[in-house]
Enzyme design. Structure first.
Site, PDB file in Angstrom:
ATOM      1  N   HIS A  40      61.972  60.156  18.467  1.00 48.65           N
ATOM      2  CA  HIS A  40      62.503  59.662  19.747  1.00 48.65           C
ATOM      3  C   HIS A  40      61.562  60.008  20.899  1.00 48.65           C
ATOM      4  O   HIS A  40      61.991  60.144  22.038  1.00 48.65           O
ATOM      5  CB  HIS A  40      63.919  60.208  20.000  1.00 48.65           C
ATOM      6  N   SER A  73      60.969  35.803   0.073  1.00 48.60           N
ATOM      7  CA  SER A  73      60.933  37.211  -0.337  1.00 48.60           C
ATOM      8  C   SER A  73      61.535  37.360  -1.721  1.00 48.60           C
ATOM      9  O   SER A  73      62.618  36.835  -1.996  1.00 48.60           O
ATOM     10  CB  SER A  73      61.732  38.074   0.652  1.00 48.60           C
ATOM     11  N   GLY A 128      66.219  49.819   5.359  1.00 51.87           N
ATOM     12  CA  GLY A 128      67.284  50.518   6.063  1.00 51.87           C
ATOM     13  C   GLY A 128      67.377  52.001   5.744  1.00 51.87           C
ATOM     14  O   GLY A 128      68.376  52.642   6.052  1.00 51.87           O
ATOM     15  N   SER A 132      60.874  52.324   7.504  1.00 48.93           N
ATOM     16  CA  SER A 132      60.144  51.245   8.161  1.00 48.93           C
ATOM     17  C   SER A 132      59.765  50.076   7.269  1.00 48.93           C
ATOM     18  O   SER A 132      58.629  49.596   7.285  1.00 48.93           O
ATOM     19  CB  SER A 132      58.869  51.806   8.787  1.00 48.93           C
ATOM     20  N   SER A 133      60.734  49.607   6.520  1.00 46.78           N
ATOM     21  CA  SER A 133      60.496  48.398   5.731  1.00 46.78           C
ATOM     22  C   SER A 133      60.196  47.226   6.648  1.00 46.78           C
ATOM     23  O   SER A 133      59.425  46.323   6.293  1.00 46.78           O
ATOM     24  CB  SER A 133      61.705  48.086   4.855  1.00 46.78           C
ATOM     25  N   SER A 134      60.781  47.232   7.849  1.00 49.26           N
ATOM     26  CA  SER A 134      60.578  46.093   8.761  1.00 49.26           C
ATOM     27  C   SER A 134      59.134  46.048   9.252  1.00 49.26           C
ATOM     28  O   SER A 134      58.515  44.985   9.283  1.00 49.26           O
ATOM     29  CB  SER A 134      61.555  46.148   9.937  1.00 49.26           C
ATOM     30  N   GLU A 166      59.087  42.269  16.925  1.00 47.94           N
ATOM     31  CA  GLU A 166      60.373  42.918  16.632  1.00 47.94           C
ATOM     32  C   GLU A 166      61.213  43.090  17.900  1.00 47.94           C
ATOM     33  O   GLU A 166      62.431  42.904  17.885  1.00 47.94           O
ATOM     34  CB  GLU A 166      60.143  44.278  15.939  1.00 47.94           C
ATOM     35  N   ASP A 178      56.053  52.691  14.250  1.00 47.88           N
ATOM     36  CA  ASP A 178      56.138  52.183  12.883  1.00 47.88           C
ATOM     37  C   ASP A 178      55.009  51.216  12.549  1.00 47.88           C
ATOM     38  O   ASP A 178      54.372  51.309  11.498  1.00 47.88           O
ATOM     39  CB  ASP A 178      57.477  51.470  12.656  1.00 47.88           C
TER      40      ASP A 178
END
Ligand code: ADP
Ligand code: MG
Length: 390
Positions: A40, A73, A128, A132-134, A166, A178
């Site tokens: 953070h 995917s 999730g 940091s899969s995104s 994002e 990320d």
């Protein structure tokens, strides 16, 4: 290239060919990440220290010049999505395709002539879990397009564009950590990143050579409900910076912590958030100093301090994360903390190699005794950042 990434590249390329009827132009990989410390802090212009996981998103991609973007995917039960690149619009897509489509949108919006692509991807980064899969998804697509369209963008520039994708296209107010970690990390190192100017330093972090291990314990508690809480913390930090008359909390020197807290008067909530951010930046600097001095075991207590601060001051932990940390420390770990945004996701545990079985078992038993879902534990080896596989 390792045998496993060679195999992943081949299987993703073969699936691409079955889907689209022709071989891809290339195959790229981008990793998930774990943040060693610095939580953070990224939206407060502060310091973070992630390293890349061996888990990657692997994408086979072919360039197109007819304005068509096709996305698929292996990990989602959807048919190929077909989009028109000039019709991409922020907020229009609520599915996973928003991440790669957002990257195309961000590149085009920045003036890069990306005229379409066929994409098939598969990822071993658990979604999730705070790993940091995104970002892995965004960065692998960005790197592929950078190569295929000869854009010549550097890792940190791709990271910025992925963050924009994002933030604006997907609509998630994430910081820069990320994407930078996924794009820029190096094997055997952690990345000391200043999120204000994106200056970075590779810090040697080869635990195995020193007889230690870093475990990632995925609590399997979904953090998807955390968006509102994240927004509140972020707004509280902004309020703190405004009350203290600085651009960002990063600008308050650690030496002035007590004076700054005193100035926040009866803003109890803001004061706790501010204390976390300022002390967390100092912890990152302490960890960097220890690692650069070769005193790796000394970072253990700093990790544990960081967890206490996230739990008590920033209040983003949860019972499962606290249980991992308390149990691991009780079973002899050198240090432990939650990692990622919080409210679930994963914790990291630093331990002597010989203590790993005892600690893993203790955590499993504590979860069973508490009636929690069984956690998933794996060893995190600091791995390479985004790269072309073939
Ligand atoms: P995290 O980045 O911590 O894993 P996020 O909520 O930021 O969690 O991103 C998870 C989302 O990313 C998933 O809900 C999905 O939309 C997308 N995603 C991740 N991995 C894949 C994948 N292999 N295939 C398709 N979409 C994925
Ligand atoms: Mg994410």
């Amino acid at each position: 290239m390792s045998e496993s990434s060679e195999a992943a590249a081949r299987s993703v390329a073969e699936r691409f060919e079955r889907l689209y009827g022709a071989a891809p132009d290339g195959v790229w990989a981008a990793p998930g990440r774990v943040n060693l410390i610095g939580e953070h802090t990224d939206y407060n212009d502060g310091f973070v220290m992630p390293f890349a996981l061996p888990h990657t998103a692997v994408a086979a991609v072919a360039r197109r010049d007819d304005g068509v973007l096709r996305l698929h995917s292996a990990d989602v039960d959807d048919p190929v999505a077909e989009l028109a690149v000039d019709a991409l619009a922020p907020g229009s897509d609520r599915r996973w395709t928003a991440y790669p489509a957002g990257v195309v949108w961000a590149l085009r919006e920045a003036g890069h002539a990306v005229t379409g692509a066929d994409v098939h991807l598969a990822s071993t980064v658990p979604a999730g879990a705070g790993l940091s899969s995104s970002a892995a998804l965004e960065v692998v697509v960005a790197l592929a397009l950078n190569d295929l369209f000869g854009l010549g963008l550097r890792g940190w520039q791709l990271a910025r564009l992925c963050q924009r994708a994002e933030n604006v296209y997907v609509g998630a107010p994430v910081g820069i950590m990320d994407q930078t970690a996924s794009a820029c990390c190096e094997e055997g190192h952690a990345l000391f990143l200043d999120t204000r100017d994106l200056s970075q330093r590779q810090i040697p972090f080869d635990l195995a050579a020193e007889g230690m291990r870093l475990l990632v314990v995925d609590t399997r508690v979904e953090h998807s409900h955390s968006e509102g809480e994240y927004g509140k913390r972020r707004a509280g930090c902004e309020k703190g910076a405004a009350l203290l008359g600085v651009d960002a909390l990063r600008d308050v020197p650690y030496a002035e912590l007590e004076a700054a807290l005193a100035r926040l008067g009866d803003e109890e909530e803001v004061r706790r958030l501010v204390r976390h951010v300022i002390t967390e930046d100092e912890r990152v600097e302490r960890v960097v100093a220890f690692l650069e001095a070769g005193d790796t075991r000394a970072i253990g207590p700093v990790l544990a301090e960081g967890h206490a601060s996230l739990r008590d001051d920033f209040r983003v932990s949860c019972p499962e994360l606290d249980l991992v940390v308390d149990t691991a420390l009780g079973a002899g770990a050198l240090g432990a903390r939650m990692t990622g945004g919080g409210f679930g996701g994963s914790a990291v545990v630093l331990a002597e190699e010989a203590d790993v079985p005892v600690i893993t078992k203790a955590v499993e038993e504590a979860f069973a005794a508490a009636g929690f879902r069984a956690p998933r534990t794996f060893e995190a080896v600091p791995s390479a950042g985004a790269r072309r596989l073939r």
